[in-house]
Design a protein around this motif. Structure first.
Motif, PDB file in Angstrom:
ATOM      1  N   VAL A  93       1.021  -1.214   0.124  1.00  0.00           N
ATOM      2  CA  VAL A  93      -0.072  -0.134  -0.022  1.00  0.00           C
ATOM      3  C   VAL A  93       1.059   1.352   0.047  1.00  0.00           C
ATOM      4  O   VAL A  93       1.934   1.281   0.587  1.00  0.00           O
ATOM      5  N   ARG A  94       0.328   2.297  -0.873  1.00  0.00           N
ATOM      6  CA  ARG A  94       1.238   3.518  -0.775  1.00  0.00           C
ATOM      7  C   ARG A  94       0.884   4.213   0.459  1.00  0.00           C
ATOM      8  O   ARG A  94      -0.376   4.356   0.949  1.00  0.00           O
ATOM      9  N   LEU A  95       1.835   4.772   1.191  1.00  0.00           N
ATOM     10  CA  LEU A  95       1.594   5.618   2.498  1.00  0.00           C
ATOM     11  C   LEU A  95       1.153   6.908   2.109  1.00  0.00           C
ATOM     12  O   LEU A  95       1.821   7.529   1.529  1.00  0.00           O
ATOM     13  N   SER A  96       0.273   7.232   2.767  1.00  0.00           N
ATOM     14  CA  SER A  96      -0.180   8.713   2.693  1.00  0.00           C
ATOM     15  C   SER A  96      -0.289   9.342   4.099  1.00  0.00           C
ATOM     16  O   SER A  96      -0.219   8.480   5.150  1.00  0.00           O
ATOM     17  N   LYS A 118      -2.988  10.374   5.556  1.00  0.00           N
ATOM     18  CA  LYS A 118      -4.165   9.759   6.266  1.00  0.00           C
ATOM     19  C   LYS A 118      -4.114   8.425   6.647  1.00  0.00           C
ATOM     20  O   LYS A 118      -4.021   7.951   7.691  1.00  0.00           O
ATOM     21  N   THR A 119      -3.098   7.807   5.964  1.00  0.00           N
ATOM     22  CA  THR A 119      -2.668   6.311   6.482  1.00  0.00           C
ATOM     23  C   THR A 119      -1.851   6.335   7.549  1.00  0.00           C
ATOM     24  O   THR A 119      -2.018   5.590   8.720  1.00  0.00           O
ATOM     25  N   ILE A 120      -0.892   7.420   7.523  1.00  0.00           N
ATOM     26  CA  ILE A 120       0.077   7.257   8.830  1.00  0.00           C
ATOM     27  C   ILE A 120      -0.576   7.847  10.118  1.00  0.00           C
ATOM     28  O   ILE A 120      -0.525   7.454  11.200  1.00  0.00           O
ATOM     29  N   GLY A 121      -1.564   8.858   9.902  1.00  0.00           N
ATOM     30  CA  GLY A 121      -2.334   9.302  10.768  1.00  0.00           C
ATOM     31  C   GLY A 121      -3.388   8.406  11.597  1.00  0.00           C
ATOM     32  O   GLY A 121      -3.461   8.278  12.580  1.00  0.00           O
ATOM     33  N   THR A 122      -4.043   7.580  10.714  1.00  0.00           N
ATOM     34  CA  THR A 122      -5.095   6.555  11.273  1.00  0.00           C
ATOM     35  C   THR A 122      -4.260   5.669  11.916  1.00  0.00           C
ATOM     36  O   THR A 122      -4.567   5.180  13.058  1.00  0.00           O
ATOM     37  N   ALA A 123      -3.070   5.290  11.308  1.00  0.00           N
ATOM     38  CA  ALA A 123      -2.110   4.333  12.292  1.00  0.00           C
ATOM     39  C   ALA A 123      -1.810   4.837  13.666  1.00  0.00           C
ATOM     40  O   ALA A 123      -1.917   4.062  14.709  1.00  0.00           O
ATOM     41  N   ALA A 124      -1.205   5.982  13.525  1.00  0.00           N
ATOM     42  CA  ALA A 124      -0.683   6.390  14.888  1.00  0.00           C
ATOM     43  C   ALA A 124      -2.033   6.765  15.666  1.00  0.00           C
ATOM     44  O   ALA A 124      -1.697   6.472  17.085  1.00  0.00           O
ATOM     45  N   LEU A 125      -3.177   7.071  15.242  1.00  0.00           N
ATOM     46  CA  LEU A 125      -4.209   7.114  16.243  1.00  0.00           C
ATOM     47  C   LEU A 125      -4.576   5.777  16.867  1.00  0.00           C
ATOM     48  O   LEU A 125      -4.819   5.753  17.976  1.00  0.00           O
ATOM     49  N   ALA A 126      -4.660   4.945  16.038  1.00  0.00           N
ATOM     50  CA  ALA A 126      -4.847   3.512  16.427  1.00  0.00           C
ATOM     51  C   ALA A 126      -3.811   3.065  17.604  1.00  0.00           C
ATOM     52  O   ALA A 126      -4.216   2.471  18.636  1.00  0.00           O
ATOM     53  N   VAL A 127      -2.545   3.282  17.259  1.00  0.00           N
ATOM     54  CA  VAL A 127      -1.654   2.958  18.334  1.00  0.00           C
ATOM     55  C   VAL A 127      -1.824   3.883  19.493  1.00  0.00           C
ATOM     56  O   VAL A 127      -1.718   3.128  20.807  1.00  0.00           O
ATOM     57  N   VAL A 128      -2.104   4.999  19.511  1.00  0.00           N
ATOM     58  CA  VAL A 128      -2.180   5.887  20.847  1.00  0.00           C
ATOM     59  C   VAL A 128      -3.501   5.259  21.532  1.00  0.00           C
ATOM     60  O   VAL A 128      -3.579   5.190  22.643  1.00  0.00           O
TER      61      VAL A 128
END
Length: 125
Positions: free
Chosen positions: A65-68, A70-80
């Motif tokens: 998957v290409r990282l955007s 939004k993808t990085i922010g969504t992953a960060a929110l999930a981890v936090v």
């Protein structure tokens, strides 16, 4: 049920169970199975990491998957959100009565953060 959904469900359940069991084997000292737990957890983690790639292959998409942003922010929110929920659980169950109420508040904050993922991923209609 579509084949891709069935395969995803089976891989997710097997990977999740193996990872959780491996973590328990590592962290429960009474079991004395740290080394075996690491192996079981790694096998479960490999299954969970392979799951999105297998699913994308079954959908006919590229494996990576290409990282955007939004993808990085969504992953960060999930981890936090996950870490916040886990810290709240530790505060209530491990550290005892002293931190019961603050632990509940922190756990609820983690749940709210995780609930924010729904409109972020699916959108509002």
């Amino acid at each position: 049920m579509e084949k891709k959904n069935f395969v995803s469900m089976i891989m997710g359940v097997i990977g999740g169970i193996l990872f959780a069991l491996g973590m328990c084997m590592c962290l429960v000292a009474e079991w004395g199975a740290f080394d075996q737990g690491v192996v079981v957890a790694v096998v479960g983690l490999v299954a969970l990491v392979a799951l999105p790639m297998v699913r994308r292959k079954m959908e006919g998409k590229s494996l990576v998957v290409r990282l955007s942003a939004k993808t990085i922010g969504t992953a960060a929110l999930a981890v936090v959100g996950t870490l916040t929920l886990g810290i709240g659980m530790c505060m209530t169950m491990v550290w005892g009565a002293v931190l019961m109420v603050p632990g509940i508040v922190v756990g609820l904050l983690g749940i709210v953060l995780l609930l924010c993922l729904i409109p972020l991923c699916k959108g509002l209609r």
